[in-house]
Enzyme design. Structure first.
Site, PDB file in Angstrom:
ATOM      1  CG  HIS A  91      -1.870  -1.142   1.282  1.00  0.00           C
ATOM      2  ND1 HIS A  91      -3.113  -1.156   0.699  1.00  0.00           N
ATOM      3  CD2 HIS A  91      -1.711  -2.366   1.862  1.00  0.00           C
ATOM      4  CE1 HIS A  91      -3.705  -2.313   0.922  1.00  0.00           C
ATOM      5  NE2 HIS A  91      -2.859  -3.076   1.627  1.00  0.00           N
ATOM      6  CE  LYS A 125      12.335  17.217 -12.978  1.00  0.00           C
ATOM      7  NZ  LYS A 125      11.849  16.071 -13.756  1.00  0.00           N
ATOM      8  CD  GLU A 166       8.955   9.755 -18.146  1.00  0.00           C
ATOM      9  OE1 GLU A 166       9.092  10.354 -17.057  1.00  0.00           O
ATOM     10  OE2 GLU A 166       9.313  10.248 -19.240  1.00  0.00           O
TER      11      GLU A 166
END
Length: 468
Positions: free
Chosen positions: A187, A323, A330
């Site tokens: 979870h 970054k 993806e």
């Protein structure tokens, strides 16, 4: 562009002078110039394999003269090598049977025979596209057979090897990281200890299961409709044609293709293709989960989980210097969604057959071949540019484990669930470690805690049953 005139059952039509296709192909180009999707290129090779095998079978029965069969075989070999790909220009969005593509193949073989023998293109000499090249065949049995051949070959040649390589790369990482104990999560919350290797063993096992499913689905494509002709009855064939032709296809492909025993089922529906598509969807689901897990474990690097260091392949932002994004994950997840969508289309197309023939064949093979291609390419990129270069951030993993509450579960067999729960809540409320909390509450001594709350003891069954 200079044209020549060819004829079919509807009369004359102009065809580009240098094109090897003929009248029926040209009519399809005129009336079905829809979209940009062409009939999958894999169908060209598969149809050439099929036509070659049919020529061998028809020559063996004496129905087709040896010199004609030899010419068909020679030209099919050229087509299988990719020599004439530009002469197969038809779009996916055509008749649902694929008739014009079958005729495209027949016409190219016939016109190439004319070219080789010095005859005029369109003369139908020395080979007639219907009488010779299409002998003992209908689109209704050849197109689904070519779909099965193309799907089985692509699965066998490309998808299964790519999946084996990815599974092997992930299994290698699992073995490499079997000693790294970390926080396990359910979870998205801290749970119990697990090793990074065990986590990745799960991914490797998922892909191993998918390999078995794919092999089964591939094998389900081996019985072919070829020889059923128009409806499955085999009209216009000799009794040995189907067996001979399918045996030759098996020889050419090195796969166990055979003449299907129930050609009415094979021509009225294409359930083996639907099954393959559902197997591709299952694989896509596994890859989707794995890619999402990896990019979540790598998120940060300083304000997230940060357990994995992904390869630095390209800048991740046009505005934020330094970054780096999980772009391979993806890309893989996006193509997985496309494969899942393709399966919906294939399932609907497979269910859409009416009476004795399915009229969604080009749609089905378009989506299946796209799924096979996307999964192959996506897995290869994911392996080469992400999996193989990923490393574990061991120091950060150790710090997370040391400050987590995952060891509390190990206390339950000794002090009971309720007291262990109090240890966890007390630790959270007072900013303590589980050990400090257990001692503060007086539930355990330090020695007792250290004996039962060893994370390495929690990585496998760890309870000794009482003696009888």
């Amino acid at each position: 562009m200079a044209n020549r005139t060819e004829t079919d059952g509807l009369g004359p039509i102009d065809v580009p002078q240098t094109a090897l296709w003929g009248a029926q192909t040209q009519r399809s180009l005129r009336y079905f110039s829809i979209g940009q999707e062409l009939i999958p290129r894999e169908m060209i090779e598969s149809y050439a394999i099929l036509k070659r095998a049919c020529a061998v079978a028809n020559a063996a029965s004496g129905r087709l003269a040896k010199e004609k069969a030899d010419l068909i075989i020679r030209i099919c070999d050229e087509i299988m090598s990719g020599m004439h790909d530009r002469h197969f220009p038809l779009h996916v969005w055509m008749t649902g049977s694929g008739t014009q593509f079958n005729m495209n193949v027949n016409e190219v073989i016939a016109n190439r025979a004319s070219q080789i023998t010095g005859q005029k293109l369109g003369s139908k000499k020395p080979l007639h596209p219907n009488d010779d090249v299409n002998m003992a065949q209908s689109t209704n049995d050849t197109f689904p057979s070519a779909m099965y051949i193309a799907s089985a070959l692509t699965t066998h040649r490309r998808l299964i090897p790519a999946l084996e390589r990815l599974q092997g790369a992930i299994a290698h990482k699992a073995a490499q990281w079997k000693h790294i104990v970390k926080v396990g999560r359910t979870h998205l919350q801290d749970a119990v200890p697990i090793t990074l290797g065990q986590e990745w063993e799960g991914y490797a096992g998922m892909l191993e299961d998918n390999l078995q499913r794919l092999e089964q689905a591939r094998d389900g494509l081996f019985p072919l409709a070829l020889g059923g002709t128009a409806l499955g009855t085999g009209v216009n064939t000799d009794p040995q044609f189907a067996t001979r032709a399918c045996k030759e296809i098996a020889r050419l492909t090195h796969l166990d293709f055979s003449s299907g025993t129930n050609k009415f089922a094979l021509q009225g529906a294409h359930d083996a293709l639907v099954h393959l598509s559902s197997t591709l969807r299952t694989l896509a689901g596994s890859l989707f989960k794995i890619a999402n897990d990896i990019r979540l474990l790598a998120c940060g690097p300083r304000a997230g989980l940060g357990e994995l260091n992904l390869p630095v392949n390209e800048p991740g932002s046009s505005i934020m210097p330094g970054k780096i994004n999980p772009t391979q994950a993806e890309a893989l997840t996006m193509l997985c969604l496309q494969v899942m969508g393709n399966d919906v289309v294939v399932g609907m197309g497979g269910a859409g057959g009416m009476l004795d023939m399915n009229a969604y064949k080009p749609l089905m093979i378009q989506n299946i071949m796209q799924s096979l291609t996307l999964l192959h390419d996506g897995m290869e990129n994911f392996r080469c540019f992400l999996i193989e270069g990923t490393t574990a951030n061991e120091e950060h993993i150790r710090k997370q484990l040391d400050h987590s509450l995952v060891l509390v579960t190990a206390l339950s067999p000794s002090i009971g669930y309720d007291k262990a729960s109090q240890v966890a809540h007390h630790a959270v409320e007072h900013g303590l470690s589980p050990r400090q909390s257990a001692l503060a509450l007086g539930f355990m001594t330090g020695e007792e805690y250290d004996r039962v709350a060893n994370p390495k003891l929690m990585l496998q069954p760890n309870i000794t049953p009482p003696k009888a």
